[in-house]
Design a protein around this motif. Structure first.
Motif, short mmCIF file in Angstrom:
data_model
loop_
_atom_site.label_atom_id
_atom_site.label_comp_id
_atom_site.label_asym_id
_atom_site.label_seq_id
_atom_site.Cartn_x
_atom_site.Cartn_y
_atom_site.Cartn_z
N PHE A 152 -67.45 55.16 55.02
CA PHE A 152 -68.35 54.17 54.42
C PHE A 152 -68.09 52.78 54.99
O PHE A 152 -69.00 51.98 55.15
CB PHE A 152 -68.19 54.14 52.90
N ALA A 153 -66.80 52.49 55.29
CA ALA A 153 -66.47 51.17 55.86
C ALA A 153 -67.16 51.02 57.22
O ALA A 153 -67.68 49.94 57.54
CB ALA A 153 -64.95 51.03 56.02
N LEU A 154 -67.18 52.12 58.00
CA LEU A 154 -67.86 52.07 59.30
C LEU A 154 -69.36 51.86 59.11
O LEU A 154 -70.00 51.13 59.86
CB LEU A 154 -67.59 53.37 60.08
N ILE A 155 -69.91 52.53 58.11
CA ILE A 155 -71.34 52.36 57.82
C ILE A 155 -71.61 50.92 57.37
O ILE A 155 -72.63 50.33 57.72
CB ILE A 155 -71.80 53.38 56.75
N PHE A 156 -70.67 50.35 56.61
CA PHE A 156 -70.81 48.97 56.15
C PHE A 156 -70.84 48.01 57.34
O PHE A 156 -71.56 47.01 57.32
CB PHE A 156 -69.63 48.61 55.22
N GLU A 157 -70.01 48.31 58.35
CA GLU A 157 -70.00 47.45 59.54
C GLU A 157 -71.37 47.49 60.23
O GLU A 157 -71.85 46.48 60.73
CB GLU A 157 -68.89 47.89 60.49
N HIS A 158 -71.96 48.68 60.24
CA HIS A 158 -73.31 48.81 60.80
C HIS A 158 -74.29 47.98 59.95
O HIS A 158 -75.16 47.29 60.49
CB HIS A 158 -73.71 50.30 60.80
N GLY A 159 -74.10 48.04 58.64
CA GLY A 159 -74.94 47.27 57.72
C GLY A 159 -74.78 45.77 57.95
O GLY A 159 -75.74 45.01 57.85
N CYS A 160 -73.55 45.34 58.28
CA CYS A 160 -73.30 43.92 58.54
C CYS A 160 -74.12 43.46 59.74
O CYS A 160 -74.66 42.35 59.74
CB CYS A 160 -71.82 43.68 58.83
N LYS A 161 -74.17 44.34 60.76
CA LYS A 161 -74.94 43.98 61.96
C LYS A 161 -76.43 43.85 61.61
O LYS A 161 -77.11 42.95 62.07
CB LYS A 161 -74.75 45.05 63.03
N LEU A 162 -76.91 44.78 60.77
CA LEU A 162 -78.32 44.74 60.35
C LEU A 162 -78.59 43.46 59.56
O LEU A 162 -79.64 42.82 59.73
CB LEU A 162 -78.66 45.96 59.49
#
Lengths: 170, 175
Positions: A152-162
């Motif tokens: 989920f942390a990795l997905i959150f990082e993707h979300g940060c970029k978005l």
């Protein structure tokens, strides 16, 4: 009022409400662990001060170890959900880092604890089978949940970029 | 080992990390469900009465709840496996189907915590009403509280996923 706006606001309020609930629960959990430890050790110390068996040391170590792990975990949860409650957006690198830390603590805490206590169980007399299964279940739960949080942390990082993209577009 | 600053990581690198972690989570989830069911069965076998002995209330209650516990462990594991398979194969993790699966997982955990705690609760009532000897551990409270907490945590994450889906939609439309 626009229906979509109304839904967004009520959803946001519900989300912040749940975040606040989890944050407060984490704080209460930390206090609860401390109280439980004090009560358990005070009662047990006065009861078994004269004779201490290996099985008692095992149980005390088990309780202390997992109390420490859960105390740190509760600290991370408190920080993550405290920030989520206040932040404009859930996708910030700070929250993603904290979530990764939470994932690592859970996974490592589970692996180390499971190995130590399952191994020690074999060398200590007077422990029931329950003390073999219980550490094993806790260890597996912590490992799975830890890895899920790391993902989920990795997905959150993707979300940060978005989020960054979205902010720049606006 | 070469490390990359998280802020400078490309989307491709992030996807690669995510794929690796997802693969491990899926394997781990299957192992977890198998070990959990095995431990439950082993606990029942060890509580089984010997020759000439009568079975305790806890034994029968545990036996009755075993199929439900196994079912809830399998359902939660299936949610985890399907969700991470979709994350692994999809272009982006922010899709409404994944947010729904996360919501389903949180419901499965909430239900599972009740099913796993139920035998201990029922046995406690039986012991207190019949006055028979035996002490079911306070494991029920630990399982139930832990499960409820995890369930609510995942529910919150599903809301965040919903927000991420909106951002992804915006990003796709901009491109």
């Amino acid at each position: 009022m626009d229906n979509n706006v109304k839904t967004d606001i009520s959803e946001d309020q519900r989300f912040k409400g749940i975040c606040g609930l989890i944050h407060n629960f984490a704080v209460a959990f930390k206090i609860g662990i401390l109280i439980l430890l004090v009560v358990l050790f005070l009662i047990n110390l006065t009861d078994t001060l004269s004779v201490i068996y290996m099985s008692d040391i095992f149980k005390a170590a088990f309780i202390l170890y997992y109390s420490a792990v859960f105390f740190i975990v509760a600290g991370y949860v408190e920080q993550i959900f405290g920030r989520l409650r206040k932040a404009e957006t859930p996708f910030t690198y700070d929250i993603a880092h904290k979530m990764k830390g939470l994932g690592y603590i859970l996974a490592v805490g589970g692996i180390v604890g499971g190995d130590i206590f399952v191994l020690f169980h074999l060398f200590i007399d007077g422990l029931s089978d329950e003390w073999f299964g219980f550490p094993l279940i806790i260890s597996f739960v912590l490992m799975v949940v830890g890895l899920i949080f790391t993902a989920f942390a990795l997905i959150f990082e993707h979300g940060c970029k978005l989020q960054q993209e979205s902010d720049e577009t606006l | 080992m070469k490390t990359v600053d998280v802020n400078k990581r490309t989307l491709e690198q992030e996807k690669q990390y995510l794929k690796q972690t997802s693969g491990i989570v899926r394997i781990e989830a299957v192992c977890f469900a198998a070990v959990l069911i095995m431990l439950m069965v082993q606990e029942i076998i060890s509580a089984a009465p010997g020759d000439g002995e009568s079975a305790s209330a806890l034994f029968w209650v545990k036996l009755a709840f075993l199929p439900f516990q196994a079912a809830s462990a399998i359902v939660a594991t299936r949610f985890v496996i399907n969700m991470f398979k979709e994350i692994e194969n999809g272009e982006t993790p922010f899709r409404y189907s994944i947010a729904d699966k996360l919501k389903g997982l949180s419901d499965a955990i909430l239900g599972g915590s009740i099913v796993f705690a139920a035998p201990y609760l029922v046995a406690m009532f039986v012991y207190s009403f019949t006055g028979t000897e035996g002490s079911p551990t306070n494991a029920s409270a630990v399982i139930m509280l832990g499960g409820l907490f995890l369930g609510v945590l995942f529910k919150t994450l599903s809301y965040i996923f919903g927000y991420g889906c909106k951002l992804q939609q915006e990003s796709d439309e901009t491109l």
